[in-house]
Design a protein around this motif. Structure first.
Motif, short mmCIF file in Angstrom:
data_model
loop_
_atom_site.label_atom_id
_atom_site.label_comp_id
_atom_site.label_asym_id
_atom_site.label_seq_id
_atom_site.Cartn_x
_atom_site.Cartn_y
_atom_site.Cartn_z
N LYS A 91 0.81 -1.21 0.00
CA LYS A 91 0.00 0.00 0.00
C LYS A 91 0.85 1.27 0.00
O LYS A 91 0.42 2.32 -0.48
N TYR A 92 2.05 1.17 0.58
CA TYR A 92 2.94 2.33 0.68
C TYR A 92 4.32 1.96 0.10
O TYR A 92 5.33 2.01 0.81
N PRO A 93 4.38 1.61 -1.18
CA PRO A 93 5.62 1.07 -1.75
C PRO A 93 6.76 2.07 -1.79
O PRO A 93 7.92 1.68 -1.66
N TYR A 94 6.46 3.36 -1.96
CA TYR A 94 7.54 4.34 -2.08
C TYR A 94 8.36 4.39 -0.79
O TYR A 94 9.58 4.48 -0.83
N MET A 95 7.70 4.33 0.34
CA MET A 95 8.40 4.35 1.62
C MET A 95 9.33 3.16 1.75
O MET A 95 10.51 3.30 2.12
N PHE A 96 8.85 1.97 1.41
CA PHE A 96 9.65 0.76 1.59
C PHE A 96 10.71 0.61 0.49
O PHE A 96 11.74 -0.02 0.73
N HIS A 97 10.47 1.20 -0.65
CA HIS A 97 11.43 1.11 -1.75
C HIS A 97 12.76 1.75 -1.39
O HIS A 97 13.82 1.31 -1.84
N HIS A 98 12.74 2.78 -0.56
CA HIS A 98 13.95 3.52 -0.22
C HIS A 98 14.52 3.14 1.13
O HIS A 98 15.49 3.77 1.58
N ALA A 99 13.96 2.13 1.79
CA ALA A 99 14.41 1.77 3.13
C ALA A 99 15.72 0.99 3.10
O ALA A 99 15.84 0.01 2.36
N ASP A 100 16.68 1.41 3.90
CA ASP A 100 17.91 0.64 4.07
C ASP A 100 17.69 -0.51 5.05
O ASP A 100 18.36 -1.55 4.95
N ALA A 101 16.75 -0.31 5.98
CA ALA A 101 16.39 -1.38 6.91
C ALA A 101 14.91 -1.23 7.26
O ALA A 101 14.39 -0.12 7.39
N VAL A 102 14.24 -2.37 7.41
CA VAL A 102 12.85 -2.40 7.86
C VAL A 102 12.80 -3.18 9.16
O VAL A 102 13.22 -4.34 9.21
N ILE A 103 12.30 -2.54 10.21
CA ILE A 103 12.16 -3.18 11.51
C ILE A 103 10.69 -3.57 11.68
O ILE A 103 9.81 -2.71 11.68
N LEU A 104 10.42 -4.87 11.79
CA LEU A 104 9.07 -5.36 12.07
C LEU A 104 8.93 -5.45 13.59
O LEU A 104 9.54 -6.32 14.22
N SER A 105 8.16 -4.54 14.16
CA SER A 105 8.10 -4.40 15.61
C SER A 105 6.89 -5.11 16.22
O SER A 105 5.96 -5.51 15.52
N LYS A 106 6.93 -5.26 17.54
CA LYS A 106 5.84 -5.82 18.34
C LYS A 106 5.54 -7.27 17.98
O LYS A 106 4.39 -7.70 18.01
N ILE A 107 6.59 -8.06 17.66
CA ILE A 107 6.34 -9.44 17.24
C ILE A 107 5.84 -10.30 18.40
O ILE A 107 5.37 -11.43 18.17
N ASP A 108 5.91 -9.81 19.64
CA ASP A 108 5.31 -10.54 20.76
C ASP A 108 3.79 -10.63 20.63
O ASP A 108 3.15 -11.47 21.26
N LEU A 109 3.21 -9.77 19.76
CA LEU A 109 1.76 -9.77 19.55
C LEU A 109 1.31 -10.69 18.42
O LEU A 109 0.11 -10.80 18.16
N LEU A 110 2.23 -11.34 17.75
CA LEU A 110 1.88 -12.19 16.61
C LEU A 110 0.81 -13.24 16.93
O LEU A 110 -0.06 -13.50 16.08
N PRO A 111 0.82 -13.86 18.10
CA PRO A 111 -0.22 -14.85 18.38
C PRO A 111 -1.63 -14.25 18.49
O PRO A 111 -2.61 -14.99 18.44
N TYR A 112 -1.72 -12.92 18.60
CA TYR A 112 -3.00 -12.28 18.87
C TYR A 112 -3.53 -11.44 17.71
O TYR A 112 -4.61 -10.87 17.81
N VAL A 113 -2.75 -11.33 16.63
CA VAL A 113 -3.17 -10.50 15.50
C VAL A 113 -3.12 -11.31 14.21
O VAL A 113 -2.43 -12.32 14.12
#
Length: 252
Positions: A175-197
């Motif tokens: 949905k927001y490709p321009y932002m991610f296209h220029h990212a040197d690093a992407v941090i996927l945060s709050k992975i402790d919530l994965l069982p609940y989302v």
């Protein structure tokens, strides 16, 4: 709103009842080009200054609530005895986030953008003038929470970091490709919530790599501290690379 279009500015105020004709659309394009060109020119000046002073600068971006401040305060608390941190914080109002950094005895400057939804090179230029950062340091620029406009405005940073929380949806990178296209690093945060989302971590990583095959993806939880060591390692390696390059430049 951003103001690139110009429709919201006092100087270009117009009757809301008129049709948006071709001439108006042409004006919008020219205004956007002028604003971005001026910003980019000042960003080059910022970048030259930061490189000359050996200040490693990260532009940290995300949507509101993704965990920018929490990740950065946790990082600084854990590493401040080994790495020299400084912070510039962008928010539309308040200095709440800047106070969270100063409570860690880390120098921080707050930029309130008012109606603007992003930081720009001009605001960073003035903040650097007031900050008087020492050479050989690390500067985090925490941008205003927004996945659209901040991607358009170069600040003079060395690296762009995007934080995406697992509460936001697997398809956010598409949905927001321009932002991610220029990212040197992407941090996927709050992975402790994965069982609940309802979030598919593997699929999201594939979407990110589809847009930007070269970016570094790191999944973390500041609450459980899961994988924080991976983020810290990337940060330290990036710092060591810059320090090594600076020493070689000074030697030559």
């Amino acid at each position: 709103m951003c103001g690139i279009c110009g429709c919201s500015s006092n100087e270009l105020h117009h009757d809301t009842n008129h049709s948006h004709n071709h001439h108006h659309e042409l004006n919008q394009v020219l205004i956007e080009q002028d604003i971005l060109a001026a910003n980019n020119a000042l960003a080059v000046s910022n970048r030259n200054y930061l490189q000359q002073q050996n200040i490693l600068t990260f532009n940290v971006m995300s949507s509101p609530g993704a965990g920018k401040t929490t990740l950065l305060t946790k990082t600084i608390a854990d590493l401040k005895n080994t790495l020299p941190f400084y912070v510039i914080v962008g928010d539309q109002q308040t200095d709440h986030d800047a106070k969270r950094f100063t409570e860690l005895n880390i120098p921080a400057r707050q930029i309130n953008t008012g109606k603007s939804c992003h930081l720009d090179a001009h605001s960073i230029h003035h903040a650097l003038d007031e900050f008087n950062l020492p050479s050989s340091s690390i500067l985090f620029i925490e941008n205003v929470g927004n996945l659209v406009c901040p991607a358009l405005f170069d600040l003079g940073e060395a690296y762009k970091i995007i934080i995406l929380s697992v509460t936001e949806g697997t398809d956010k990178p598409l949905k927001y490709p321009y932002m991610f296209h220029h990212a040197d690093a992407v941090i996927l945060s709050k992975i402790d919530l994965l069982p609940y989302v309802d979030f598919d971590l593997k699929q999201c990583c594939e979407f990110i790599k589809q847009i930007n095959p070269k970016t570094q993806i790191i999944s973390v939880s500041t609450k459980t501290e899961e994988n924080l060591v991976n983020w810290y390692q990337w940060l330290k390696e990036t710092w060591d690379t810059q320090e090594h390059a600076a020493k070689n430049t000074n030697t030559n």
